[in-house]
Design a protein around this motif. Structure first.
Motif, mmCIF file in Angstrom:
data_model
loop_
_atom_site.group_PDB
_atom_site.id
_atom_site.type_symbol
_atom_site.label_atom_id
_atom_site.label_comp_id
_atom_site.label_asym_id
_atom_site.label_seq_id
_atom_site.Cartn_x
_atom_site.Cartn_y
_atom_site.Cartn_z
ATOM 1 N N GLN A 159 0.523 10.688 -15.165
ATOM 2 C CA GLN A 159 1.388 11.867 -15.024
ATOM 3 C C GLN A 159 2.748 11.492 -14.432
ATOM 4 N N ARG A 160 2.731 10.623 -13.422
ATOM 5 C CA ARG A 160 3.966 10.296 -12.720
ATOM 6 C C ARG A 160 4.807 9.235 -13.441
ATOM 7 N N TYR A 209 9.000 4.510 -13.176
ATOM 8 C CA TYR A 209 10.087 4.584 -14.162
ATOM 9 C C TYR A 209 10.067 3.495 -15.229
ATOM 10 N N SER A 210 9.067 2.636 -15.216
ATOM 11 C CA SER A 210 9.041 1.594 -16.244
ATOM 12 C C SER A 210 7.595 1.262 -16.597
ATOM 13 N N PRO A 211 7.363 0.805 -17.827
ATOM 14 C CA PRO A 211 6.004 0.396 -18.226
ATOM 15 C C PRO A 211 5.477 -0.731 -17.356
ATOM 16 N N GLU A 212 6.399 -1.613 -16.919
ATOM 17 C CA GLU A 212 5.978 -2.752 -16.082
ATOM 18 C C GLU A 212 5.441 -2.260 -14.742
ATOM 19 N N ARG A 213 6.141 -1.259 -14.164
ATOM 20 C CA ARG A 213 5.699 -0.723 -12.878
ATOM 21 C C ARG A 213 4.347 -0.012 -13.027
ATOM 22 N N LYS A 214 4.186 0.686 -14.122
ATOM 23 C CA LYS A 214 2.916 1.373 -14.382
ATOM 24 C C LYS A 214 1.783 0.356 -14.468
ATOM 25 N N TYR A 253 1.745 -2.574 -13.192
ATOM 26 C CA TYR A 253 1.600 -3.132 -11.842
ATOM 27 C C TYR A 253 0.684 -2.237 -11.003
ATOM 28 N N ASP A 254 0.948 -0.929 -11.002
ATOM 29 C CA ASP A 254 0.156 0.005 -10.196
ATOM 30 C C ASP A 254 -1.296 0.056 -10.654
ATOM 31 N N ILE A 255 -1.498 0.043 -11.963
ATOM 32 C CA ILE A 255 -2.869 0.074 -12.495
ATOM 33 C C ILE A 255 -3.645 -1.159 -12.034
ATOM 34 N N ASN A 256 -2.997 -2.303 -12.058
ATOM 35 C CA ASN A 256 -3.654 -3.538 -11.596
ATOM 36 C C ASN A 256 -4.022 -3.437 -10.122
ATOM 37 N N GLN A 257 -3.114 -2.877 -9.322
ATOM 38 C CA GLN A 257 -3.395 -2.726 -7.890
ATOM 39 C C GLN A 257 -4.584 -1.788 -7.663
ATOM 40 N N PHE A 282 0.842 -1.203 0.000
ATOM 41 C CA PHE A 282 0.000 0.000 0.000
ATOM 42 C C PHE A 282 0.879 1.256 0.000
ATOM 43 N N GLN A 283 1.943 1.221 0.823
ATOM 44 C CA GLN A 283 2.834 2.373 0.943
ATOM 45 C C GLN A 283 3.555 2.655 -0.370
ATOM 46 N N GLN A 284 4.005 1.594 -1.062
ATOM 47 C CA GLN A 284 4.698 1.781 -2.332
ATOM 48 C C GLN A 284 3.759 2.382 -3.376
ATOM 49 N N LEU A 285 2.531 1.892 -3.391
ATOM 50 C CA LEU A 285 1.554 2.424 -4.336
ATOM 51 C C LEU A 285 1.264 3.889 -4.013
ATOM 52 N N ALA A 286 1.111 4.190 -2.707
ATOM 53 C CA ALA A 286 0.870 5.577 -2.298
ATOM 54 C C ALA A 286 2.046 6.469 -2.695
#
Length: 843
Positions: free
Chosen positions: A500-501, A515-520, A522-526, A283-287
């Motif tokens: 934006q971020r 910083y990466s499409p994979e992380r983006k 990941y966040d969208i899925n969360q 949760f903290q990483q996503l925040a």
């Protein structure tokens, strides 16, 4: 022509070819002297009496009385070269050999099975003695009983299988009493082998001799040895098999004993595991990616105002709005309206302790004073706190805040916001508006008396039932969730922030955090998973179903009593007591004259409730777990605490909008998955954590191995312990490590796993702040209340109860899951015992 008197057949005359150019040799045939009909009948009868094992093995293994040899002897007898008695003795030996083969195999297998059962209990006893030795005598008796009963039963079953190969006459000759006796002897021999490897040959010899003496009036040693020669190959193979199994059993016991010694040594030179610097919860990483993580404002033990540049401006404008310092309720309302993500996230943040808050406020004052002094608006000598070398960045940051109408002093409200947002969010209606909405659904049945607790999605009111006069609680979804699809709207806003971020930004004040499409991705899925869960909280009818389900299953705490639910209103019975985070809690505790012993009992009861939510199993259907158990959702009837030991349930868990539901089979698997955390079964932990996850480009078998290896190297090794003071923290610690590993690999975890882990983290970590507050205010020693040994006992006790239930409800699955852990224990005894010894002090 045959002469019957002489029993001689005349051979035919030699045939001569008259056309042959050379004289032909005369061909003669052997003269048959004796008839072998009775011998052949006896031989056929002996063959038909063979048991199944003799039929299979005797033709394969070498023997001095094989069927081929007897046939040759009968041919020699026909020619008069040997006497009849010699053939008859061979047939008798053949019959005895077949019987011995079957008995040797059935006895050996029965002994092996009896021995195996004994070794299973013996190994279990060796482990169990680590916890307690008071059952040692019982376990010894159980080992003997299991060995003998298994050997005895196995002999009966194996004998039944063996005689299936016999004819009717052969089956009639079998003695049931003799089978019972030899079966008991097999079990005793198996138990003897468990006691000592030196008793193995004694048991084998005793059984063989018992078979030989069966029915003999005057047994002789020479005859006994002679008989054994006929089955030497079978005897050697079976003896070797029994010896090998026994040897393996004793080697395993020895390994366990050595592992216990090694584990005791290992726990003497360990260091406490510390999460890597910067490791965040899911949760903290996503925040942080979105710009909501307040921890960026802290650098070591100092306030870091430069972190403000990393935070979302919409969030900061609410928190730091100039002229609104101290207006906690107003700020909470604006945070809720801004996005449901904000109150949900802030509810998981641990409250700031009083001492730390005072330090935070002091540093903010010094920052402002230093800034004003450098601008010529005051004086400050910097004596109390040193910000040397950071003035330029600090001045630039504070100047930018000023131009945007923000005031860093707003950070002083953090403690108040974190405390209040957990159960005292702002209301969306006046009492009159709430009554009008209630009347639209239930007529004049309920009359609101006063507002009660308020969460991020709904608000509650104390009301009276006009028909019965009963005081009830009415929960109503907040007005702004009904006026518009706020869930969908807030989700779109968060997705915009993620977009934006994730844009490239090379400026020194960059707000790029993804910083990466994979992380983006990941966040969208969360976000998809979280907003799906939060959207479900608006359906109060489903919440009533969940509350009823929890109430039916709970035994150590109370659930809210369901009265009725309709659309966006849920009417329930009033829960006893105060919320654990209530400002009145400590004063009411003191008024009740509760002691430190009472506090210890309460903490143990809290841990029991936590364990029940984690481990308890439903008899049928789904298991319900309240997945948002923050202190505001835990009501405590302080007047019942003194009666905890008499069965009182002071804790009532409320708010079932966020509930995890699992089928019974999955709940059983979850129970045993938690056992893996205690013993360090890293392969199984990795398998469970990655179950149902989106692995992206990772191959499942490879990533399971990689995660398992990472766990072994970082947490589960002979040099590392997790947390000596709070044993249950091992679950959240390992979960956080695995989620951090998955984040770095861009593996999207299973949504239900995340929900359950969030609940565990709240129980174990976030809520400890409330318990610590009680201890500090009452001058209690929290470490005595959260006694490591007592909590370990509670953990073991609750998991044992759940295991017993699992065995009743689904024995097949339970057996399979237990055997997985048993196999791990046996194959990795030092790893398992070291984990138990290092983290729980068991060894």
């Amino acid at each position: 022509m045959t002469d019957n008197n002489l029993n001689i057949q005349h051979a035919p005359k030699a045939y001569t070819n008259p056309k042959a150019m050379v004289p032909q040799m005369m061909v003669t045939y052997p003269v048959i002297v004796n008839s072998d009909k009775d011998l052949r009948d006896a031989f056929i009868s002996a063959k038909k009496k063979r048991g199944l094992f003799a039929r299979i093995l005797n033709p394969i293994l070498p023997s001095s009385v094989s069927g081929k040899k007897i046939k040759k002897q009968m041919d020699l007898y026909k020619l008069g070269r040997i006497d009849k008695k010699q053939v008859q003795n061979s047939i008798k030996r053949y019959e005895t050999s077949n019987t011995n083969t079957s008995d040797t195999i059935t006895d050996s297998l029965a002994s092996i099975l009896g021995m195996s059962a004994g070794f299973v209990i013996k190994k279990t006893e060796t482990f169990a003695n680590l916890f307690t030795t008071k059952y040692k005598t019982r376990v010894a008796l159980l080992t003997a009983a299991a060995s003998i009963a298994t050997g005895f039963t196995s002999k009966l079953l194996l004998k039944g299988l063996d005689i299936a190969g016999m004819n009717k006459e052969g089956r009639k000759e079998q003695s049931f009493v003799s089978t019972l006796k030899s079966g008991a002897l097999d079990g005793i021999a198996g138990y003897g082998a468990v006691l000592s490897p030196y008793l193995i040959p004694v048991g084998i010899a005793a059984n063989i001799f018992a078979r030989y003496t069966k029915g003999k009036e005057t047994p002789s040693l020479s005859d006994f040895l002679e008989k054994q020669k006929d089955n030497l190959a079978v005897g050697v193979i079976c003896a070797a098999g029994v010896s090998a199994v026994a040897a393996r059993g004793h080697i395993n016991i020895s390994k366990i004993t050595n592992a216990i010694k090694a584990a005791a040594i290992n726990k003497k030179h360990t260091i406490t595991y510390r999460p890597p610097a910067g490791q965040l919860t899911e949760f903290q990483q996503l925040a942080r990616d979105i710009g909501y993580d307040l921890s960026v404002l802290i650098k070591g033990d100092k306030v870091d105002p430069t972190g403000l540049a990393k935070l979302d401006e919409d969030f900061m404008r609410i928190l730091l709005e100039k002229g609104h310092n101290g207006q906690i309720d107003d700020k909470i309302k604006k945070l809720e309206l801004e996005n449901i993500f904000l109150p949900k996230y802030l509810q998981t943040v641990i409250d700031i302790p009083e001492e730390q808050q005072l330090k935070l406020c002091k540093q903010i004052d010094q920052l402002v004073e230093g800034y004003n002094a450098r601008k010529g608006r005051g004086s400050y000598n910097g004596r109390d706190w040193n910000f040397n070398g950071e003035e330029y960045v600090i001045d630039k940051t504070l100047q930018e805040l000023e131009t945007k109408g923000m005031d860093i002093n707003g950070l002083k409200d953090l403690q108040g916001i974190l405390k209040k947002i957990k159960s005292k969010c702002s209301t969306s209606r006046t009492v009159e508006e709430a009554q009008s909405f209630l009347n639209s659904e239930f007529g004049n049945k309920y009359i609101i008396i006063k507002p009660c607790g308020v969460g991020s999605v709904a608000e509650t009111y104390v009301a009276k039932d006009n028909n019965s006069g009963e005081v009830v609680i009415v929960k109503v979804v907040k007005d702004y969730f009904l006026r518009e699809d706020k869930i969908a709207k807030d989700k779109r806003k968060i997705l915009d922030k993620i977009n934006q971020r994730s844009r490239r930004d090379y400026s020194w004040m960059s707000r790029q955090t993804i910083y990466s499409p994979e992380r983006k991705k990941y966040d969208i899925n969360q976000i998809d998973n979280m907003f799906r869960v939060w959207g479900g909280e608006i359906n109060l009818t489903q919440e009533a179903v969940a509350a009823r389900g929890v109430g039916e299953q709970a035994t150590t705490f109370n659930s809210v009593g369901v009265i009725e639910a309709k659309n966006s209103i849920f009417v329930m019975k009033m829960a006893d007591g105060l919320a654990l985070d209530s400002e009145k809690f400590v004063s009411e505790w003191k008024k009740a004259n509760l002691t430190e012993g009472d506090f210890k009992n309460f903490v143990e009861n809290y841990v029991k409730a936590y364990c029940e939510q984690l481990f308890a199993l439903p008899k049928a259907g789904e298991k319900f777990v309240q997945s948002d158990p923050h202190c505001g959702n835990i009501m405590v009837a302080i007047d019942k605490i003194k009666d905890i030991n008499n069965g009182a349930r002071p804790i009532t868990i409320i708010d079932y909008g966020n509930t995890t539901r699992t089928e019974q089979a999955q709940a059983i698997k979850n129970l045993f998955n938690h056992l893996d955390y205690l013993v360090g079964n890293t392969d199984s932990i990795a398998e469970a954590m990655l179950e149902g996850a989106n692995l992206g480009n990772n191959k499942r078998s490879d990533i399971v191995k990689e995660l398992s290896k990472a766990l072994k190297e970082s947490i589960y090794n002979p040099d590392t312990k997790v947390d000596v003071d709070n044993p249950v923290k091992i679950f959240s610690t390992v979960n956080s490590f695995c989620l951090d590993f998955m984040q770095k690999k861009n593996i999207i975890p299973n949504a239900s796993h995340i929900n359950q882990m969030k609940a565990e983290e709240t129980y174990i970590i976030s809520n400890l702040g409330c318990l610590k507050n009680i201890a500090d205010e009452c001058k209690y020693d929290l470490s005595k209340a959260i006694d490591r040994d007592e909590i370990i006992k509670l953990l073991v006790s609750e998991m044992s109860k759940a295991t017993e239930d699992a065995a009743k409800y689904n024995p097949t699955l339970t057996y399979r899951e237990i055997m997985k852990r048993y196999d791990f224990f046996i194959s990795h005894p030092e790893e398992a015992l070291s984990s138990l010894g290092i983290n729980f002090g068991i060894v």
